[in-house]
Design a protein around this motif. Structure first.
Motif, PDB file in Angstrom:
ATOM      1  N   VAL A   1       0.736  -1.251  -0.079  1.00  0.00           N
ATOM      2  CA  VAL A   1      -0.046  -0.056   0.089  1.00  0.00           C
ATOM      3  C   VAL A   1       0.750   1.334   0.024  1.00  0.00           C
ATOM      4  O   VAL A   1       0.631   2.414  -0.912  1.00  0.00           O
ATOM      5  CB  VAL A   1      -1.198  -0.014   1.057  1.00  0.00           C
ATOM      6  N   TRP A   2       1.970   1.319   0.655  1.00  0.00           N
ATOM      7  CA  TRP A   2       2.821   2.442   0.693  1.00  0.00           C
ATOM      8  C   TRP A   2       3.434   2.545  -0.634  1.00  0.00           C
ATOM      9  O   TRP A   2       3.441   3.880  -1.070  1.00  0.00           O
ATOM     10  CB  TRP A   2       4.042   1.906   1.887  1.00  0.00           C
ATOM     11  N   LEU A   3       3.587   1.571  -1.307  1.00  0.00           N
ATOM     12  CA  LEU A   3       4.334   1.746  -2.681  1.00  0.00           C
ATOM     13  C   LEU A   3       3.225   2.260  -3.510  1.00  0.00           C
ATOM     14  O   LEU A   3       3.405   3.219  -4.472  1.00  0.00           O
ATOM     15  CB  LEU A   3       4.821   0.531  -2.996  1.00  0.00           C
ATOM     16  N   LEU A   4       1.962   1.620  -3.433  1.00  0.00           N
ATOM     17  CA  LEU A   4       1.188   2.172  -4.419  1.00  0.00           C
ATOM     18  C   LEU A   4       0.600   3.428  -4.390  1.00  0.00           C
ATOM     19  O   LEU A   4       0.093   3.980  -5.297  1.00  0.00           O
ATOM     20  CB  LEU A   4      -0.011   1.142  -4.357  1.00  0.00           C
ATOM     21  N   ALA A   5       0.693   3.897  -3.188  1.00  0.00           N
ATOM     22  CA  ALA A   5       0.230   5.289  -2.862  1.00  0.00           C
ATOM     23  C   ALA A   5       1.313   6.184  -3.453  1.00  0.00           C
ATOM     24  O   ALA A   5       0.915   7.479  -3.711  1.00  0.00           O
ATOM     25  CB  ALA A   5       0.375   5.487  -1.377  1.00  0.00           C
ATOM     26  N   GLN A   6       2.594   5.735  -3.872  1.00  0.00           N
ATOM     27  CA  GLN A   6       3.493   6.754  -4.648  1.00  0.00           C
ATOM     28  C   GLN A   6       3.790   6.563  -5.972  1.00  0.00           C
ATOM     29  O   GLN A   6       4.830   7.296  -6.529  1.00  0.00           O
ATOM     30  CB  GLN A   6       4.809   6.520  -3.660  1.00  0.00           C
ATOM     31  N   THR A   7       3.270   5.703  -6.585  1.00  0.00           N
ATOM     32  CA  THR A   7       3.032   5.526  -7.994  1.00  0.00           C
ATOM     33  C   THR A   7       1.759   5.244  -8.656  1.00  0.00           C
ATOM     34  O   THR A   7       0.817   4.298  -8.092  1.00  0.00           O
ATOM     35  CB  THR A   7       4.267   4.378  -8.330  1.00  0.00           C
ATOM     36  N   ALA A   8       1.792   5.753 -10.051  1.00  0.00           N
ATOM     37  CA  ALA A   8       0.377   5.193 -10.780  1.00  0.00           C
ATOM     38  C   ALA A   8       0.529   4.041 -11.464  1.00  0.00           C
ATOM     39  O   ALA A   8      -0.451   3.616 -11.905  1.00  0.00           O
ATOM     40  CB  ALA A   8       0.011   6.619 -11.624  1.00  0.00           C
ATOM     41  N   VAL A   9       1.735   3.507 -11.514  1.00  0.00           N
ATOM     42  CA  VAL A   9       2.171   2.473 -12.343  1.00  0.00           C
ATOM     43  C   VAL A   9       1.282   1.179 -11.544  1.00  0.00           C
ATOM     44  O   VAL A   9       1.513   1.033 -10.346  1.00  0.00           O
ATOM     45  CB  VAL A   9       3.635   2.060 -12.547  1.00  0.00           C
ATOM     46  N   ARG A  10       0.750   0.346 -12.062  1.00  0.00           N
ATOM     47  CA  ARG A  10       0.072  -0.979 -11.619  1.00  0.00           C
ATOM     48  C   ARG A  10       0.697  -1.951 -12.415  1.00  0.00           C
ATOM     49  O   ARG A  10       0.026  -2.762 -13.366  1.00  0.00           O
ATOM     50  CB  ARG A  10      -1.668  -0.848 -11.762  1.00  0.00           C
ATOM     51  N   PRO A  11       1.824  -2.711 -11.792  1.00  0.00           N
ATOM     52  CA  PRO A  11       2.610  -3.656 -12.624  1.00  0.00           C
ATOM     53  C   PRO A  11       1.719  -5.000 -12.835  1.00  0.00           C
ATOM     54  O   PRO A  11       1.150  -5.504 -11.496  1.00  0.00           O
ATOM     55  CB  PRO A  11       3.905  -3.695 -11.516  1.00  0.00           C
ATOM     56  N   LEU A  12       2.065  -5.484 -13.773  1.00  0.00           N
ATOM     57  CA  LEU A  12       1.415  -6.791 -14.072  1.00  0.00           C
ATOM     58  C   LEU A  12       2.710  -7.966 -14.221  1.00  0.00           C
ATOM     59  O   LEU A  12       2.361  -9.272 -13.959  1.00  0.00           O
ATOM     60  CB  LEU A  12       0.581  -6.981 -15.235  1.00  0.00           C
TER      61      LEU A  12
END
Ligand SMILES: O=P(O)(O)O[C@H]1O[C@H](CO)[C@@H](O)[C@H]1O
Ligand code: HPA
Length: 292
Positions: free
Chosen positions: A19-30
């Motif tokens: 969650v900490w990482l996702l809050a700081q980037t718009a990239v949603r890696p597959l």
């Protein structure tokens, strides 16, 4: 926090990091990529990068090995959202096995579906040459035989089952994709497939050990990857892995050769471009056709 106990981070700890990482980037890696020794250039291929130093990421270990930069890089590879570990962790760095594999669970919670792992390895197969790229089709887990498996400890079913199957650890369609892409790119002469054997390291193998591993069915030997594969498969991600054969394992008492990390990094430099092209072309095709 976990380092004192050896039971691993909880689901909630892993989720907090994700969650900490996702809050700081718009990239949603597959796709998640792990760079082996000297192969960190793979991360430089990503466009529109958002970069985190491992030391800034909650719960993350630090890279201590030369040739492992210690950065988590988000970005796109030919338009595909990816996350790339520029530097991995090894048992011999002194981390508990659950800690060196923690990034795989974070990949999963970030939304990663396919993991591509790379490593540098010593060639045991006598047909292999330095600079060959070996598609890993299976592994021998020597630390696992001695009871050092990353899934030891309480099992959290939110990650996966207690007894995961490993006979299908390396995705066969992705192996075929790598072979097809490699041949298309003109890499047929140095693209091989085989069995990777992990040891604890950090000492390189003796001649007797190399001979034994070869007899046991290993084509290449290294000190990584397998623990990550086990954790990635446990939580249901598809896995593709390859070894760059950076040196020939010494099998002969008359040989003057000595394995060394400088040679490992140097071979990585020489094959970097082809390796990057192979991986990036694969990424563009994952999920597009019958390899999805
Ligand atoms: O497996 P990677 O991380 O590529 O590194 C390999 O290279 C190092 C030895 O030169 C060892 O860490 C071995 O595992
Ligand atoms: O010969 C090797 N042995 C173990 N690990 C390695 N990583 C690169 N080369 C080697």
């Amino acid at each position: 926090m976990f380092p004192e106990s050896h039971t691993g981070y909880s689901y909630e700890d892993c989720m907090a990091t994700a969650v900490w990482l996702l809050a700081q980037t718009a990239v949603r890696p597959l796709v998640g990529i792990v760079c082996g020794s000297g192969l960190g250039g793979l991360a430089d291929m990503l466009k529109d990068q958002v970069v985190f130093n491992y030391r800034d990421i909650p719960n993350f270990p630090q890279s201590t090995v030369h040739g492992h930069a210690g950065r988590l890089v988000f970005g796109t590879l030919k338009g595909r959202p990816c996350v790339c570990m520029q530097g991995r962790f090894h048992l011999y760095e002194g981390y508990p096995i659950q800690k060196i594999t923690l990034p795989m669970r974070i990949f999963k919670l970030l939304g990663v579906e396919t993991v591509i792992l790379t490593n540098a390895a010593g060639g045991l197969n006598q047909d292999f040459k330095v600079g060959d790229i070996m598609i890993i089709k299976d592994h021998l887990n020597m630390p696992g035989f001695a009871g050092n498996n990353p899934l030891i400890g309480p099992n959290d079913e939110r990650f996966g089952v207690r007894f995961p199957c490993m006979s299908d650890a390396y995705d066969r369609e992705l192996q075929q994709l790598a072979m097809d892409v490699g041949v298309e790119l003109g890499y047929g002469d140095f693209l091989k497939e085989g069995v990777y054997c992990v040891l604890g390291g950090p000492s390189f193998e003796t001649i007797a050990e190399c001979r034994m591993l070869h007899k046991l069915g290993a084509d290449a030997v290294g000190m990584s990857t397998v623990h990550e594969v086990i954790v990635a498969r446990h939580c249901g991600m598809r896995v593709f892995a390859l070894s760059l054969i950076t040196n020939k394992a010494v099998m002969d008492y008359d040989s003057e050769e000595k394995a060394n990390h400088e040679e490992v990094l140097e071979t990585g430099k020489q094959r970097a471009e082809q390796l990057e092209r192979l991986v990036s072309t694969m990424v563009t095709r994952i999920g597009h056709n019958n390899y999805s």
